[in-house]
Design a protein around this motif. Sequence first.
Motif, short mmCIF file in Angstrom:
data_model
loop_
_atom_site.label_atom_id
_atom_site.label_comp_id
_atom_site.label_asym_id
_atom_site.label_seq_id
_atom_site.Cartn_x
_atom_site.Cartn_y
_atom_site.Cartn_z
N UNK A 146 -2.79 7.93 -8.17
CA UNK A 146 -1.72 8.06 -7.18
C UNK A 146 -0.35 7.95 -7.84
N UNK A 147 -0.21 7.01 -8.78
CA UNK A 147 1.09 6.84 -9.47
C UNK A 147 1.51 8.13 -10.14
N UNK A 148 0.53 8.76 -10.75
CA UNK A 148 0.77 10.03 -11.42
C UNK A 148 1.25 11.10 -10.45
N UNK A 149 0.52 11.18 -9.32
CA UNK A 149 0.82 12.20 -8.31
C UNK A 149 2.17 11.95 -7.64
N UNK A 150 2.55 10.65 -7.57
CA UNK A 150 3.76 10.29 -6.82
C UNK A 150 4.98 10.09 -7.73
N UNK A 151 4.85 10.48 -8.98
CA UNK A 151 5.97 10.35 -9.93
C UNK A 151 7.22 11.00 -9.36
N UNK A 152 8.33 10.30 -9.42
CA UNK A 152 9.61 10.88 -8.99
C UNK A 152 9.86 10.78 -7.49
N UNK A 153 8.94 10.16 -6.74
CA UNK A 153 9.13 10.06 -5.29
C UNK A 153 10.32 9.16 -4.94
N UNK A 154 10.95 9.48 -3.83
CA UNK A 154 12.08 8.63 -3.39
C UNK A 154 11.57 7.53 -2.45
N UNK A 155 10.31 7.61 -2.07
CA UNK A 155 9.75 6.61 -1.17
C UNK A 155 9.52 5.30 -1.90
N UNK A 156 9.44 4.22 -1.10
CA UNK A 156 9.14 2.92 -1.70
C UNK A 156 7.63 2.71 -1.50
N UNK A 157 6.92 2.55 -2.60
CA UNK A 157 5.47 2.50 -2.47
C UNK A 157 4.90 1.19 -3.02
N UNK A 158 3.99 0.61 -2.26
CA UNK A 158 3.27 -0.59 -2.71
C UNK A 158 1.82 -0.20 -2.95
N UNK A 159 1.32 -0.53 -4.10
CA UNK A 159 -0.09 -0.27 -4.39
C UNK A 159 -0.82 -1.61 -4.39
N UNK A 160 -1.87 -1.70 -3.60
CA UNK A 160 -2.60 -2.97 -3.50
C UNK A 160 -4.08 -2.77 -3.75
N UNK A 161 -4.64 -3.69 -4.50
CA UNK A 161 -6.08 -3.62 -4.69
C UNK A 161 -6.78 -4.35 -3.54
N UNK A 162 -6.02 -5.21 -2.86
CA UNK A 162 -6.60 -5.99 -1.75
C UNK A 162 -6.59 -5.19 -0.45
N UNK A 163 -7.36 -5.69 0.51
CA UNK A 163 -7.39 -5.08 1.84
C UNK A 163 -6.23 -5.59 2.66
N UNK A 164 -5.88 -4.82 3.67
CA UNK A 164 -4.88 -5.27 4.64
C UNK A 164 -5.63 -5.96 5.76
N UNK A 165 -5.18 -7.16 6.14
CA UNK A 165 -5.84 -7.86 7.24
C UNK A 165 -4.84 -8.76 7.96
N UNK A 166 -5.34 -9.42 8.99
CA UNK A 166 -4.40 -10.21 9.81
C UNK A 166 -3.79 -11.37 9.02
N UNK A 167 -4.45 -11.77 7.94
CA UNK A 167 -3.91 -12.90 7.17
C UNK A 167 -2.73 -12.50 6.28
N UNK A 168 -2.78 -11.26 5.76
CA UNK A 168 -1.70 -10.88 4.84
C UNK A 168 -0.72 -9.86 5.43
N UNK A 169 -0.97 -9.44 6.68
CA UNK A 169 -0.13 -8.37 7.27
C UNK A 169 1.35 -8.75 7.32
N UNK A 170 1.64 -10.03 7.53
CA UNK A 170 3.03 -10.51 7.57
C UNK A 170 3.82 -10.09 6.35
N UNK A 171 3.13 -10.13 5.20
CA UNK A 171 3.76 -9.81 3.93
C UNK A 171 4.21 -8.35 3.87
#
Length: 336
Positions: free
Chosen positions: A17-42
């Motif tokens: 994905x990093x390769x494909x998104x090189x030069x993007x103006x978007x702000x991107x977070x890459x996470x190895x963890x799942x999104x859930x109710x415990x970390x969604x606040x972050x």
Amino acid sequence: MTIIGFFDLEPFEKKYLENKLKGTKDKIFFNTKSLNSKNANKYKNLEVVAVFILSKITKDVMDKMPKLKLITTMSTGYDHIDLEEAKKRGIKVTNVPVYGQNTVAEHAFALLQTLNRHIIPAVERTRKGDFNYKGLLGRDLKGQTLGVVGTGHIGEFVIKYAKSFGMKVIASDTRKNKELAKELKFKYVSLKKLCQEADIISLHVPLLESTYHLLGKEEFKQMKKGVIIVNTSRGPLIDSKELIKALDKGIVSGAALDVLELESDIKKEAKLIMSMSSDEKRLLTLVENHELLQRENVIITPHLAFYTEEAIKRILDTTLKNIHCYKKGRLKNKVR
Ligand code: NAD
């Protein structure tokens, strides 16, 4: 600028994905963890999330992410997302409708033959230097009747492969594809008839309210003695309790499963057993899963039917396209 979060990523996926998104103006977070109710606040500032099925996108998660506008799942199935809740909030949901019809169908046959030809005990024996094949008698696929439940993208490939093995195919689907039936020379029958006639049953329907426990007490009762069950779709399509009973009675001679009821809970088992004592039904299902895991005539893979290099690249490419289209204001691969 769009704030996007990818979740459930493996390192090689992140790199891709990093390769494909090189030069993007978007702000991107890459996470190895799942999104859930415990970390969604972050991640409360995210406008777009790309998740795999391990991330359960519940009301609770949406409550904590007020800026969320798009959930794009890197899977075909979307039963891990509360669609009603998303709709209420105007959050769009997209998926990857096709990426690996062949991939999942190939795994269904890998599972079937692993079970049918006793590959696991056979390999275990030869590893120990034991070349005796007694007790490992298999069955030809040629001439067997395969019952395919769900003749969509994956089911179609399963039928094609079955035909190349010389199998007879019958199928059931709520939407019959008559052209496909003609082209691939198979017959549509009711689920009841399919259960009565099939030597092997393979499931390829989505998990919906109408498909929950699609194979339950009544269906197992109808089945031919010695039937093999293959499930690469979703665990709750089968009532585990009834499957165990059918295995005990010899109605089902074996089950080859890529999915289990509460499979994600099994992974978090230690924590769960502690927290679930009040929820008897879930605990019972977990126990049933464990019982299935211990049986020689049941083989289970950890929900990896989709997991090939080629399929993953197709998933990531479609997900990027889904996000791109959302940003352009024309939604692609919208779920329902
Ligand atoms: P699809 O939407 O192309 O086909 C599903 C078919 O099921 C459709 O033809 C639909 O009409 C039919 N159907 C729906 N409800 C039915 C019912 N009650 N009875 C009979 N048929 C019914 O989906 P697909 O791409 O073939 O995928 C099927 C399922 O496979 C997905 O929903 C997903 O749950 C599962 N899957 C699993 C993996 C894995 O890694 N194990 C990977 C991809 C997909």
